[in-house]
Design a protein around this motif. Structure first.
Motif, PDB file in Angstrom:
ATOM      1  N   LEU A 201     -20.396 -38.889 -48.544  1.00  0.00           N
ATOM      2  CA  LEU A 201     -19.608 -38.941 -48.083  1.00  0.00           C
ATOM      3  C   LEU A 201     -18.861 -37.831 -47.046  1.00  0.00           C
ATOM      4  CD1 LEU A 201     -16.896 -39.788 -51.439  1.00  0.00           C
ATOM      5  CD2 LEU A 201     -15.976 -38.179 -49.892  1.00  0.00           C
ATOM      6  N   PHE A 202     -19.200 -36.724 -47.483  1.00  0.00           N
ATOM      7  CA  PHE A 202     -18.808 -35.578 -46.986  1.00  0.00           C
ATOM      8  C   PHE A 202     -19.270 -35.330 -45.427  1.00  0.00           C
ATOM      9  CE2 PHE A 202     -22.123 -31.714 -46.196  1.00  0.00           C
ATOM     10  CZ  PHE A 202     -21.921 -31.718 -44.401  1.00  0.00           C
ATOM     11  N   PHE A 203     -20.426 -36.251 -45.198  1.00  0.00           N
ATOM     12  CA  PHE A 203     -20.879 -35.755 -44.263  1.00  0.00           C
ATOM     13  C   PHE A 203     -20.073 -37.333 -42.992  1.00  0.00           C
ATOM     14  CE2 PHE A 203     -23.319 -37.079 -40.078  1.00  0.00           C
ATOM     15  CZ  PHE A 203     -23.354 -35.284 -39.788  1.00  0.00           C
ATOM     16  N   ALA A 204     -19.375 -38.372 -43.603  1.00  0.00           N
ATOM     17  CA  ALA A 204     -18.855 -39.349 -42.771  1.00  0.00           C
ATOM     18  C   ALA A 204     -17.626 -39.373 -42.589  1.00  0.00           C
ATOM     19  CB  ALA A 204     -19.479 -40.439 -43.640  1.00  0.00           C
ATOM     20  N   MET A 205     -16.459 -38.605 -43.716  1.00  0.00           N
ATOM     21  CA  MET A 205     -15.447 -38.234 -43.882  1.00  0.00           C
ATOM     22  C   MET A 205     -15.206 -37.168 -43.037  1.00  0.00           C
ATOM     23  SD  MET A 205     -14.076 -39.890 -47.651  1.00  0.00           S
ATOM     24  CE  MET A 205     -12.603 -39.754 -46.285  1.00  0.00           C
ATOM     25  N   GLY A 206     -15.937 -36.596 -42.131  1.00  0.00           N
ATOM     26  CA  GLY A 206     -16.227 -35.268 -40.945  1.00  0.00           C
ATOM     27  C   GLY A 206     -15.327 -34.049 -41.802  1.00  0.00           C
ATOM     28  N   PHE A 207     -15.664 -33.792 -43.194  1.00  0.00           N
ATOM     29  CA  PHE A 207     -15.092 -32.082 -43.270  1.00  0.00           C
ATOM     30  C   PHE A 207     -16.079 -31.592 -42.853  1.00  0.00           C
ATOM     31  CE2 PHE A 207     -14.362 -35.586 -47.933  1.00  0.00           C
ATOM     32  CZ  PHE A 207     -13.490 -35.533 -46.730  1.00  0.00           C
ATOM     33  N   GLU A 208     -15.553 -30.253 -43.016  1.00  0.00           N
ATOM     34  CA  GLU A 208     -16.205 -29.026 -42.400  1.00  0.00           C
ATOM     35  C   GLU A 208     -16.971 -27.833 -43.422  1.00  0.00           C
ATOM     36  OE1 GLU A 208     -15.607 -27.754 -39.396  1.00  0.00           O
ATOM     37  OE2 GLU A 208     -14.287 -29.787 -38.408  1.00  0.00           O
ATOM     38  N   HIS A 209     -18.105 -28.052 -43.327  1.00  0.00           N
ATOM     39  CA  HIS A 209     -19.454 -27.381 -44.128  1.00  0.00           C
ATOM     40  C   HIS A 209     -19.263 -26.147 -42.816  1.00  0.00           C
ATOM     41  CE1 HIS A 209     -23.264 -26.835 -45.650  1.00  0.00           C
ATOM     42  NE2 HIS A 209     -22.889 -27.562 -46.285  1.00  0.00           N
ATOM     43  N   SER A 210     -19.483 -25.298 -43.926  1.00  0.00           N
ATOM     44  CA  SER A 210     -19.920 -24.079 -42.940  1.00  0.00           C
ATOM     45  C   SER A 210     -21.311 -23.902 -42.253  1.00  0.00           C
ATOM     46  CB  SER A 210     -19.727 -22.472 -44.038  1.00  0.00           C
ATOM     47  OG  SER A 210     -20.369 -22.923 -45.347  1.00  0.00           O
ATOM     48  N   VAL A 211     -22.330 -24.054 -43.084  1.00  0.00           N
ATOM     49  CA  VAL A 211     -23.569 -24.036 -42.593  1.00  0.00           C
ATOM     50  C   VAL A 211     -23.777 -24.709 -41.623  1.00  0.00           C
ATOM     51  CG1 VAL A 211     -26.187 -23.821 -43.264  1.00  0.00           C
ATOM     52  CG2 VAL A 211     -23.730 -23.002 -44.769  1.00  0.00           C
ATOM     53  N   VAL A 212     -23.350 -26.841 -41.391  1.00  0.00           N
ATOM     54  CA  VAL A 212     -23.559 -26.943 -40.298  1.00  0.00           C
ATOM     55  C   VAL A 212     -23.274 -26.233 -39.582  1.00  0.00           C
ATOM     56  CG1 VAL A 212     -22.846 -29.489 -39.907  1.00  0.00           C
ATOM     57  CG2 VAL A 212     -24.174 -28.842 -41.857  1.00  0.00           C
ATOM     58  N   ASN A 213     -21.897 -25.510 -39.068  1.00  0.00           N
ATOM     59  CA  ASN A 213     -21.002 -25.794 -38.060  1.00  0.00           C
ATOM     60  C   ASN A 213     -21.991 -24.442 -37.755  1.00  0.00           C
ATOM     61  OD1 ASN A 213     -19.572 -27.692 -38.511  1.00  0.00           O
ATOM     62  ND2 ASN A 213     -17.912 -26.263 -38.986  1.00  0.00           N
ATOM     63  N   MET A 214     -22.768 -23.111 -38.830  1.00  0.00           N
ATOM     64  CA  MET A 214     -23.725 -22.371 -38.066  1.00  0.00           C
ATOM     65  C   MET A 214     -24.828 -23.088 -36.703  1.00  0.00           C
ATOM     66  SD  MET A 214     -24.187 -20.225 -41.381  1.00  0.00           S
ATOM     67  CE  MET A 214     -22.907 -19.685 -42.205  1.00  0.00           C
ATOM     68  N   PHE A 215     -24.911 -24.299 -36.801  1.00  0.00           N
ATOM     69  CA  PHE A 215     -25.618 -25.121 -36.001  1.00  0.00           C
ATOM     70  C   PHE A 215     -25.014 -25.312 -35.023  1.00  0.00           C
ATOM     71  CE2 PHE A 215     -27.087 -29.506 -34.697  1.00  0.00           C
ATOM     72  CZ  PHE A 215     -28.470 -28.827 -33.839  1.00  0.00           C
ATOM     73  N   LEU A 216     -24.054 -26.089 -34.883  1.00  0.00           N
ATOM     74  CA  LEU A 216     -23.725 -27.147 -34.127  1.00  0.00           C
ATOM     75  C   LEU A 216     -22.713 -26.487 -33.299  1.00  0.00           C
ATOM     76  CD1 LEU A 216     -21.785 -30.047 -37.085  1.00  0.00           C
ATOM     77  CD2 LEU A 216     -23.642 -30.486 -34.585  1.00  0.00           C
ATOM     78  N   PHE A 217     -21.983 -25.273 -33.387  1.00  0.00           N
ATOM     79  CA  PHE A 217     -20.833 -24.529 -32.717  1.00  0.00           C
ATOM     80  C   PHE A 217     -21.694 -23.700 -31.902  1.00  0.00           C
ATOM     81  CE2 PHE A 217     -18.982 -26.275 -35.784  1.00  0.00           C
ATOM     82  CZ  PHE A 217     -17.285 -26.823 -34.600  1.00  0.00           C
ATOM     83  N   PRO A 218     -23.159 -22.802 -32.260  1.00  0.00           N
ATOM     84  CA  PRO A 218     -23.711 -22.227 -31.059  1.00  0.00           C
ATOM     85  C   PRO A 218     -24.532 -22.955 -30.179  1.00  0.00           C
ATOM     86  CG  PRO A 218     -23.280 -21.074 -33.213  1.00  0.00           C
ATOM     87  CD  PRO A 218     -23.566 -22.314 -33.750  1.00  0.00           C
ATOM     88  N   SER A 219     -25.137 -24.570 -30.652  1.00  0.00           N
ATOM     89  CA  SER A 219     -26.199 -25.032 -30.058  1.00  0.00           C
ATOM     90  C   SER A 219     -25.004 -25.857 -29.135  1.00  0.00           C
ATOM     91  CB  SER A 219     -26.107 -26.367 -30.719  1.00  0.00           C
ATOM     92  OG  SER A 219     -26.935 -26.854 -30.398  1.00  0.00           O
ATOM     93  N   GLY A 220     -22.998 -25.937 -29.098  1.00  0.00           N
ATOM     94  CA  GLY A 220     -22.580 -26.559 -28.516  1.00  0.00           C
ATOM     95  C   GLY A 220     -22.798 -25.710 -27.217  1.00  0.00           C
ATOM     96  N   LEU A 221     -22.232 -24.081 -27.350  1.00  0.00           N
ATOM     97  CA  LEU A 221     -22.422 -23.319 -26.177  1.00  0.00           C
ATOM     98  C   LEU A 221     -23.189 -23.099 -25.368  1.00  0.00           C
ATOM     99  CD1 LEU A 221     -20.919 -20.700 -28.738  1.00  0.00           C
ATOM    100  CD2 LEU A 221     -19.248 -21.682 -26.929  1.00  0.00           C
ATOM    101  N   MET A 222     -24.563 -23.397 -26.341  1.00  0.00           N
ATOM    102  CA  MET A 222     -25.795 -23.544 -24.916  1.00  0.00           C
ATOM    103  C   MET A 222     -25.990 -25.132 -24.266  1.00  0.00           C
ATOM    104  SD  MET A 222     -28.624 -21.622 -27.376  1.00  0.00           S
ATOM    105  CE  MET A 222     -28.362 -22.414 -29.365  1.00  0.00           C
ATOM    106  N   LEU A 223     -25.534 -25.845 -24.826  1.00  0.00           N
ATOM    107  CA  LEU A 223     -26.092 -26.919 -23.999  1.00  0.00           C
ATOM    108  C   LEU A 223     -23.981 -27.487 -23.050  1.00  0.00           C
ATOM    109  CD1 LEU A 223     -26.849 -29.250 -26.866  1.00  0.00           C
ATOM    110  CD2 LEU A 223     -28.066 -27.999 -25.371  1.00  0.00           C
ATOM    111  N   GLY A 224     -23.574 -26.362 -22.784  1.00  0.00           N
ATOM    112  CA  GLY A 224     -22.080 -26.548 -21.947  1.00  0.00           C
ATOM    113  C   GLY A 224     -21.309 -26.982 -22.775  1.00  0.00           C
TER     114      GLY A 224
END
Length: 289
Positions: A201-224
């Motif tokens: 439910l949390f993932f499908a609805m796009g809620f914000e998880h601090s630990v998932v974001n610890m991956f997504l955002f540094p990764s996004g910075l490295m990927l342009g």
């Protein structure tokens, strides 16, 4: 039966919170590191499925596999300790102090971030052949997520910040429900089924998880991704952490503790009205001080 009654699993929640407060720094960081890394891999998996199939719901349906694996292996996420460790303090467990709770949160944050960042670097290398080519479709998608969930909120100012915070609250309402749900069963299958539902439910609805974001955002910075590390902290990670804390303790930890660990006395029947059938509620032991 594999089902555990609410008074029993709430006692398990308090016991778990107490054990985490007194865990050694070494074990706390190792368990948090592995949790951050596994959850990051699960996020990569979900994004990969979404890109390959074009079905975001399918990615969300499969994302909980990582959460189930890390929980069954006894690893710790910041979202979970936000809910469990305060209960040991509220229950006045011997030796539990606020500084011990804060120490646990700090160590878990560091471990989660290190684990998620490790996977972010590895996956950025994979998506770009060691930064020699442009990111593939999956890498581009991750970079776009970073932009949408930082600059996208910033564009709306205070309203964007409030939205971000509330998505963090709702996220840990569901994630901590998953943590607690695993305590409701003594079988592996029962734990997995119970955890899967709120995490989906949390993932499908796009809620914000601090630990998932610890991956997504540094990764996004490295990927342009077109945002900065400051954007990530100000317009995602910090408000998300606060929202996760509020959501976990307010909507999961405290209500369960209040009604199942500190159950109020039963109302007396009106004169001449027979008492309801059924056994008396199980007495709750006094808090240890």
């Amino acid at each position: 039966m594999s089902y555990v009654s609410p008074p029993e699993f709430v006692r398990k929640m308090i016991d778990a919170g107490e054990s985490k407060v007194f865990m050694s720094a070494r074990d706390t960081v190792i368990r948090a590191y592995m949790a951050g890394a596994i959850l990051a891999l699960s996020a990569v998996f979900a994004v990969t499925i979404t890109v390959q199939t074009g079905q975001a719901l399918l990615g969300a349906l499969l994302f909980p596999v990582g959460f189930c694996v890390l929980y069954l292996m006894g690893f710790d996420l910041l979202t979970g300790v936000f809910t469990l460790t305060p209960l040991a303090l509220i229950d006045r467990r011997r030796g539990v102090r606020l500084r011990g709770v804060l120490r646990n949160w700090g160590l878990v944050f560091v471990g989660n971030f290190a684990g998620a960042l490790t996977v972010a670097v590895i996956m950025a290398v994979i998506f770009t052949y060691a930064f020699t080519v442009d990111p593939n479709a999956i890498g581009q998608k991750i970079g776009h997520i970073g932009e949408l969930r930082t600059i996208g909120y910033a564009d709306h100012g205070a309203a964007g910040m409030l939205t971000l915070f509330l998505r963090g609250v709702l996220c840990n309402w569901m994630v901590s429900t998953g943590v607690v749900a695993a305590l409701m069963s003594t079988s592996v299958s029962g734990k997995v089924i119970a955890m899967w539902m709120p995490i989906l439910l949390f993932f499908a609805m796009g809620f914000e998880h601090s630990v998932v974001n610890m991956f997504l955002f540094p990764s996004g910075l490295m990927l342009g991704g077109h945002f900065t590390f400051g954007d990530y902290l100000m317009w995602n990670e910090i408000p998300t952490v606060v929202g996760n804390l509020v959501g976990g303790i307010t909507f999961v930890g405290l209500p369960l503790y209040a009604t199942h660990a500190r159950t109020a006395p039963r109302r007396a029947a009106a004169p001449g009205v027979p008492a309801p059938a059924g056994p008396e509620p199980e007495p709750v032991p006094e808090a240890r001080v």
